[in-house]
Design a protein around this motif. Structure first.
Motif, PDB file in Angstrom:
ATOM      1  N   PHE A   1       6.627   2.596   4.871  1.00 20.09           N
ATOM      2  CA  PHE A   1       5.311   3.047   4.393  1.00 20.09           C
ATOM      3  C   PHE A   1       4.454   1.844   4.004  1.00 20.09           C
ATOM      4  O   PHE A   1       4.981   0.834   3.534  1.00 20.09           O
ATOM      5  N   GLY A   2       3.173   1.947   4.217  1.00 15.19           N
ATOM      6  CA  GLY A   2       2.257   0.852   3.876  1.00 15.19           C
ATOM      7  C   GLY A   2       2.095  -0.161   4.999  1.00 15.19           C
ATOM      8  O   GLY A   2       1.140  -0.938   5.003  1.00 15.19           O
ATOM      9  N   PHE A   3       3.038  -0.139   5.946  1.00 17.25           N
ATOM     10  CA  PHE A   3       2.981  -1.139   7.008  1.00 17.25           C
ATOM     11  C   PHE A   3       1.734  -0.962   7.876  1.00 17.25           C
ATOM     12  O   PHE A   3       1.027  -1.918   8.195  1.00 17.25           O
TER      13      PHE A   3
ATOM     14  N   TYR B   1       2.573   9.889   5.179  1.00 21.09           N
ATOM     15  CA  TYR B   1       3.964   9.438   5.263  1.00 21.09           C
ATOM     16  C   TYR B   1       4.572   9.289   3.861  1.00 21.09           C
ATOM     17  O   TYR B   1       5.716   9.722   3.612  1.00 21.09           O
ATOM     18  N   CYS B   2       3.816   8.690   2.944  1.00 21.36           N
ATOM     19  CA  CYS B   2       4.315   8.503   1.568  1.00 21.36           C
ATOM     20  C   CYS B   2       4.625   9.840   0.914  1.00 21.36           C
ATOM     21  O   CYS B   2       5.655  10.006   0.254  1.00 21.36           O
TER      22      CYS B   2
ATOM     23  N   PRO C   1      12.363   3.296   0.249  1.00 19.48           N
ATOM     24  CA  PRO C   1      12.315   1.875   0.601  1.00 19.48           C
ATOM     25  C   PRO C   1      10.896   1.367   0.815  1.00 19.48           C
ATOM     26  O   PRO C   1      10.113   1.964   1.546  1.00 19.48           O
ATOM     27  N   LYS C   2      10.611   0.257   0.135  1.00 18.28           N
ATOM     28  CA  LYS C   2       9.281  -0.347   0.205  1.00 18.28           C
ATOM     29  C   LYS C   2       9.400  -1.709   0.837  1.00 18.28           C
ATOM     30  O   LYS C   2      10.156  -2.551   0.348  1.00 18.28           O
ATOM     31  N   THR C   3       8.733  -1.925   1.930  1.00 15.81           N
ATOM     32  CA  THR C   3       8.669  -3.270   2.507  1.00 15.81           C
ATOM     33  C   THR C   3       7.421  -3.391   3.354  1.00 15.81           C
ATOM     34  O   THR C   3       7.300  -2.752   4.385  1.00 15.81           O
TER      35      THR C   3
ATOM     36  N   PRO D   1       0.836  -1.198   0.000  1.00 16.03           N
ATOM     37  CA  PRO D   1       0.000   0.000   0.000  1.00 16.03           C
ATOM     38  C   PRO D   1       0.878   1.258   0.000  1.00 16.03           C
ATOM     39  O   PRO D   1       1.874   1.323   0.711  1.00 16.03           O
ATOM     40  N   GLY D   2       0.504   2.226  -0.828  1.00 14.81           N
ATOM     41  CA  GLY D   2       1.218   3.506  -0.815  1.00 14.81           C
ATOM     42  C   GLY D   2       2.132   3.750  -2.001  1.00 14.81           C
ATOM     43  O   GLY D   2       2.659   4.853  -2.161  1.00 14.81           O
TER      44      GLY D   2
END
Ligand code: ATP
Ligand code: MG
Length: 444
Positions: A226-228, A381-382, A212-214, A98-99
């Motif tokens: 982000f997305g967490f 945040y994104c 960073p995407k995780t 997500p994001g």
């Protein structure tokens, strides 16, 4: 030196690569400067401390006068790139989170509206879009990205599979790209580092900046990825539904498989958010199936006392219960064994053998969780991460990611964030909270 599990660090690990001298005034002021006022520009003497307490710094073996510190993110008064001539590329790689669209939109809007950059290309389908046979990239403008933040997924597409850095840099050179933003996980960031190294070797002044995407929250040196938050919120809903179902049948068992290849953060946070689970299994903590303190006995005890049971398992948990294998995906990531199916089968066999009437429902909501749009918190945040990434790139920073540490935006060298993994500390306060919430036995 016993650091009590904290990675050792020196200031050399935190040095940020920069393309060179900055000579262009930032246009962000919008005339403020003429009126004798100024925005909050970041100055070169500001630093963000790595450790939030002296005891942590001392454990890390650092003389207190040499506390390691990160370079802060944010706008610089002068820029390396002349915004009017800067050509930018954006690529998203790896799995969905997500994001992603919020970050793409944030980058494009910041580049256009605040810096006056007029050329932004979206490369299609991950690093494949940077190869000779990649699809034609898409020109991105504030208008074209206006609504994308309300959708999950990535409008640019994504992919796995290895690509030659020399070929990707050649594509960027031919398209005269000055700045490449990579939104991706550990693999993508290793790829970004390879691109930056190749560009440097060729003497190309290319800024490579990652976001960073995780979804697993497993990238280190970042407060939270982000997305967490969106992901564990959605995961908590799945746990709640499974709980409702389990409670509605005699000896109902709800088994929910969540994401978490190496790190069980989603399982832990979703469990704490829903407070409905009786057992949580994560990759960081080995779990015996059999025996008095094992998984099967615990489920039986919960059924005896409560009449239903809810079990949450992270996808990377219990891999030691399978024979070793070397299977890997297109990017070289080890393929996980299906712990959810194994638990379903073993719990079913165990309860059937006990002669109980029961019903077990197994759900795997992973794809539904990955593809939802970012919630309000992650959207903010994104956008702010994207802004920090643009500030860094325009100032000529390269081989870094934009992150947030102790609430401050910071520049993290890519090798630092790909060198280790953020994991749930099996002796830490988060895991203890989970044990308190579930009442499960302490596996050792
Ligand atoms: P996820 O969180 O979904 O795992 P990821 O970015 O780690 O995200 P991968 O599929 O591992 O996803 O990698 C994405 C891209 O980065 C792929 O195109 C892959 O080939 C490339 N890549 C992975 N590892 C490396 C590496 N060590 N060096 C260069 N490129 C890499
Ligand atoms: Mg990865």
């Amino acid at each position: 030196m016993d650091t009590g599990g904290l990675p050792t660090l020196t200031q050399d690990d935190l040095v940020v690569r920069t393309l060179g001298e900055r000579s262009f005034p930032s246009p962000l002021d919008g005339g403020l400067l003429e009126r004798g006022e100024s925005l909050h520009y970041v100055t070169e003497d500001d630093r963000v401390l790595v450790d939030s307490s002296l005891s942590r710094a001392v454990r890390r073996g650092v003389p207190v006068e040499q506390l390691p510190s990160f370079e802060p993110g944010g706008p610089r008064r002068t820029l390396f790139f002349d915004p009017a001539r800067t050509r930018v590329g954006i690529v998203t790689c790896g799995g969905l989170c997500p994001g992603l669209n919020n970050v793409i939109r944030g980058l494009v809007v910041e580049l256009y509206e605040h810096y006056g950059v007029r050329y932004v290309l979206g490369f299609r389908n991950g690093y494949h879009g940077l190869t000779a046979d990649g699809e034609e990239p898409e020109v991105l403008t504030p208008t074209s990205v206006q609504w994308i933040n309300s959708q999950g997924g990535t409008v640019l597409g994504t992919s796995r599979g290895s690509q030659d850095p020399a070929v990707m840099v050649e594509t960027l050179r031919l398209r005269r790209i000055d700045v490449l933003f990579v939104i991706g996980g550990d693999g993508s960031l290793r790829g970004a580092q390879a691109i930056a190294d190749e560009a440097e070797a060729r003497g190309l002044p290319l800024a490579v900046v990652g976001v960073p995407k995780t979804i697993d929250n497993d990238i280190p040196w970042i407060d939270r990825s982000f997305g967490f938050q969106t992901a564990f919120g959605r995961a908590a809903e799945s746990i709640r539904s499974a709980h409702t179902e389990a409670r509605s049948t005699r000896n109902g068992v709800g088994l929910i498989k969540l994401m978490g290849r190496h790190s069980g953060f989603i399982a832990c946070y979703a469990t704490l958010a829903s407070d409905d689970a009786d057992l949580v299994l994560i990759p960081e903590v080995a779990m015996p199936l059999e025996g008095e303190r094992g998984v099967l006995a615990h489920i039986e005890r919960v059924l005896d006392t409560q009449g239903h049971a809810v079990v949450v398992v992270a996808e990377g948990a219990g891999q030691d219960l399978f024979a070793a294998s070397t299977a890997a995906d297109a990017s070289g990531n080890a393929k996980l064994h299906d712990i959810g199916a194994l638990l379903r089968d073993r719990v079913t066999a165990h309860l059937a053998a006990s002669g109980r009437e029961f019903s077990l429902r197994y759900v795997d909501p992973g794809y539904a969780i990955r593809s939802v749009p970012a919630n309000a918190h992650d959207s903010v945040y994104c956008t702010r991460l994207a802004q920090a990434a643009v500030h860094a790139a325009m100032a000529g920073r390269t081989s870094i990611v934009a992150g947030r540490w102790h609430g401050r935006f910071v520049h993290l060298p890519i090798p630092l964030v790909t060198a280790s993994r953020n994991q749930v500390d099996s002796k830490g306060d988060l895991w203890l909270s989970v044990l308190e919430a579930t009442g499960q036995p302490v596996f050792v």
